[in-house]
Design a protein around this motif. Structure first.
Motif, PDB file in Angstrom:
ATOM      1  N   ALA A   1     169.171 -20.929 -14.291  1.00 14.75           N
ATOM      2  CA  ALA A   1     170.538 -21.411 -14.047  1.00 14.75           C
ATOM      3  C   ALA A   1     171.427 -21.147 -15.254  1.00 14.75           C
ATOM      4  O   ALA A   1     172.354 -21.899 -15.538  1.00 14.75           O
ATOM      5  CB  ALA A   1     170.517 -22.905 -13.715  1.00 14.75           C
TER       6      ALA A   1
ATOM      7  N   ASN B   1     165.354 -24.463 -11.579  1.00 20.07           N
ATOM      8  CA  ASN B   1     165.509 -24.322 -13.034  1.00 20.07           C
ATOM      9  C   ASN B   1     164.729 -25.420 -13.733  1.00 20.07           C
ATOM     10  O   ASN B   1     164.656 -26.548 -13.250  1.00 20.07           O
ATOM     11  CB  ASN B   1     166.991 -24.417 -13.415  1.00 20.07           C
ATOM     12  N   ARG B   2     164.129 -25.051 -14.889  1.00 17.73           N
ATOM     13  CA  ARG B   2     163.364 -26.038 -15.665  1.00 17.73           C
ATOM     14  C   ARG B   2     164.198 -27.293 -15.875  1.00 17.73           C
ATOM     15  O   ARG B   2     163.758 -28.407 -15.632  1.00 17.73           O
ATOM     16  CB  ARG B   2     162.967 -25.407 -17.008  1.00 17.73           C
ATOM     17  N   THR B   3     165.440 -27.110 -16.335  1.00 15.62           N
ATOM     18  CA  THR B   3     166.340 -28.246 -16.517  1.00 15.62           C
ATOM     19  C   THR B   3     167.140 -28.395 -15.216  1.00 15.62           C
ATOM     20  O   THR B   3     168.125 -27.683 -14.998  1.00 15.62           O
ATOM     21  CB  THR B   3     167.294 -27.972 -17.703  1.00 15.62           C
TER      22      THR B   3
ATOM     23  N   ARG C   1     170.983 -28.659 -15.004  1.00 15.05           N
ATOM     24  CA  ARG C   1     171.783 -27.444 -15.207  1.00 15.05           C
ATOM     25  C   ARG C   1     171.989 -26.712 -13.874  1.00 15.05           C
ATOM     26  O   ARG C   1     173.073 -26.201 -13.590  1.00 15.05           O
ATOM     27  CB  ARG C   1     171.052 -26.550 -16.205  1.00 15.05           C
TER      28      ARG C   1
HETATM   29  P1  ATR Z   1     171.266 -16.067 -19.793  1.00 13.59           P
HETATM   30  O1  ATR Z   1     172.725 -16.132 -20.116  1.00 13.59           O
HETATM   31  O2  ATR Z   1     170.608 -14.784 -20.171  1.00 13.59           O
HETATM   32  O3  ATR Z   1     170.994 -16.441 -18.387  1.00 13.59           O
HETATM   33  P2  ATR Z   1     170.607 -18.689 -20.803  1.00 13.59           P
HETATM   34  O4  ATR Z   1     171.940 -19.193 -20.371  1.00 13.59           O
HETATM   35  O5  ATR Z   1     170.100 -19.065 -22.146  1.00 13.59           O
HETATM   36  O6  ATR Z   1     170.565 -17.103 -20.767  1.00 13.59           O
HETATM   37  O7  ATR Z   1     169.539 -19.096 -19.674  1.00 13.59           O
HETATM   38  C1  ATR Z   1     168.176 -18.896 -19.836  1.00 13.59           C
HETATM   39  C2  ATR Z   1     167.440 -19.345 -18.569  1.00 13.59           C
HETATM   40  O8  ATR Z   1     166.035 -19.175 -18.811  1.00 13.59           O
HETATM   41  C3  ATR Z   1     167.660 -20.790 -18.213  1.00 13.59           C
HETATM   42  O9  ATR Z   1     167.563 -20.935 -16.807  1.00 13.59           O
HETATM   43  C4  ATR Z   1     166.489 -21.457 -18.919  1.00 13.59           C
HETATM   44  O10 ATR Z   1     166.114 -22.703 -18.375  1.00 13.59           O
HETATM   45  P3  ATR Z   1     166.773 -24.073 -18.965  1.00 13.59           P
HETATM   46  O11 ATR Z   1     168.135 -24.183 -18.373  1.00 13.59           O
HETATM   47  O12 ATR Z   1     165.851 -25.151 -18.530  1.00 13.59           O
HETATM   48  O13 ATR Z   1     166.816 -23.912 -20.468  1.00 13.59           O
HETATM   49  C5  ATR Z   1     165.404 -20.446 -18.654  1.00 13.59           C
HETATM   50  N1  ATR Z   1     164.297 -20.582 -19.598  1.00 13.59           N
HETATM   51  C6  ATR Z   1     164.255 -20.145 -20.880  1.00 13.59           C
HETATM   52  N2  ATR Z   1     163.069 -20.458 -21.439  1.00 13.59           N
HETATM   53  C7  ATR Z   1     162.354 -21.114 -20.500  1.00 13.59           C
HETATM   54  C8  ATR Z   1     161.054 -21.700 -20.458  1.00 13.59           C
HETATM   55  N3  ATR Z   1     160.230 -21.668 -21.529  1.00 13.59           N
HETATM   56  N4  ATR Z   1     160.642 -22.290 -19.312  1.00 13.59           N
HETATM   57  C9  ATR Z   1     161.461 -22.323 -18.221  1.00 13.59           C
HETATM   58  N5  ATR Z   1     162.696 -21.791 -18.195  1.00 13.59           N
HETATM   59  C10 ATR Z   1     163.134 -21.191 -19.321  1.00 13.59           C
END
Ligand code: ATR
Length: 288
Positions: A142, A165-167, A170
């Motif tokens: 997300a 999404n993990r969070t 969001r």
């Molecule tokens: P981008 O602009 O490239 O999409 P971002 O806004 O930093 O980058 O988003 C990264 C995505 O990868 C997010 O959905 C993030 O989940 P969170 O919103 O929970 O942070 C996800 N993501 C990154 N590392 C993760 C992890 N270790 N486990 C699960 N989701 C992860």
């Protein structure tokens, strides 16, 4: 008589463009645009422009004043570019970020976002029979990339999009903001039921990228007809794609999204809508 060919140089009327970011050294855009400039024999130049976030506004104005045709903008400046533009495309406004700025002849800055375009064009090129309206899409993540993908899928007539999404908050905030009844937030990790009737699965998270943790996902129950794609392109075949391919799903890697998102900028700045070919894919992947 000396031939010009091996000494092709810039002229006094070369068109100039580049990519601004911090850092920018990882960007494949100079190589990609450089390939097209050489292929089409264009009198132009596309350069990496490392600009610290604090200098972003000044740098953007300076590039315009220096006579640049335009620039790509990458992380962390995609959101910063929005308020600097005099005009935004509808898709840039909806995505909430700008990745392509064109300097008009009258000095106005025109902001566009071509990430969703690149995502759709890649799938259409690699899977020509794709029908985005044929069933639900499951989107993992997300963040900024997810937002561009969601808007593009909605515009293509996707009947339902499930975001995980993990969070969770969001994803919920993103769904509220986009405000389309076709978007539903589902659990992370995915429940098998979320995949049961899916036509498309998209990873927009950074999971699976070189140096990042693996994306843990159970594709059991995903219809064989579903297409699986990843916006991660390093490695080209992520674990998600390998797993999907093994069970017989069609897969499309993420490199094409990067290549296709660059087309509208190149077209505006250099006058040709360039082709994405297997040779370009190979060229962009060559080691430095
Ligand atoms: P981008 O602009 O490239 O999409 P971002 O806004 O930093 O980058 O988003 C990264 C995505 O990868 C997010 O959905 C993030 O989940 P969170 O919103 O929970 O942070 C996800 N993501 C990154 N590392 C993760 C992890 N270790 N486990 C699960 N989701 C992860």
């Amino acid at each position: 008589m000396i031939s010009r060919t091996p000494y092709r140089t810039l002229s006094g009327t070369s068109r100039l463009a580049g990519v601004m970011g911090w850092p920018v050294s990882h960007s494949k855009s100079p190589r990609l645009h450089g390939y097209w400039l050489a292929k089409y024999g264009i009198d132009g130049c596309y350069m990496p422009l490392p600009v610290e976030p604090d200098n972003f506004q000044d740098a953007l104005k300076s590039l315009r004043n220096l006579g640049f045709s335009g620039v790509n903008v990458t992380i962390p400046q995609k959101e910063m570019a929005m308020p600097e533009c005099d005009e935004l495309s509808n898709r840039a406004r909806r995505i909430g970020a700008v990745n392509t700025v064109t300097f008009a002849k009258d000095g106005r800055m025109l902001g566009d976002n071509t990430d969703g375009f690149g995502f759709i064009e890649n799938l259409c090129q690699e899977a020509p029979n794709i029908d985005f309206a044929s069933g639900p899409a499951v989107v993992l993540g997300a963040g900024g990339a997810s937002r561009a993908v969601l808007i593009a899928l909605l515009d293509e007539g996707s009947p339902e999009i499930r975001i995980a999404n993990r969070t969770r908050k969001r994803a919920e905030d993103l769904a509220t903001e986009i405000n389309d009844p076709r978007i539903n937030v589902v659990n992370w990790p995915l429940d098998p039921a979320s995949l049961a009737d899916a036509a498309l699965v998209v990873n927009t998270t950074s999971l699976g990228m070189v140096g990042q943790p693996k994306l843990e996902i159970d594709l059991e129950g995903l219809p064989q007809t579903a297409l699986v794609t990843d916006i991660v392109y390093a490695p080209l075949i992520t674990d998600l794609l390998a797993q999907a391919k093994k069970r017989g799903n069609q897969v499309v890697d993420g490199l094409g999204m990067l290549l296709h998102q660059a087309r509208p900028g190149f077209h505006r700045w250099f006058g040709i809508d360039p082709e994405v070919t297997p040779e370009l894919r190979e060229f962009v992947l060559l080691p430095d």
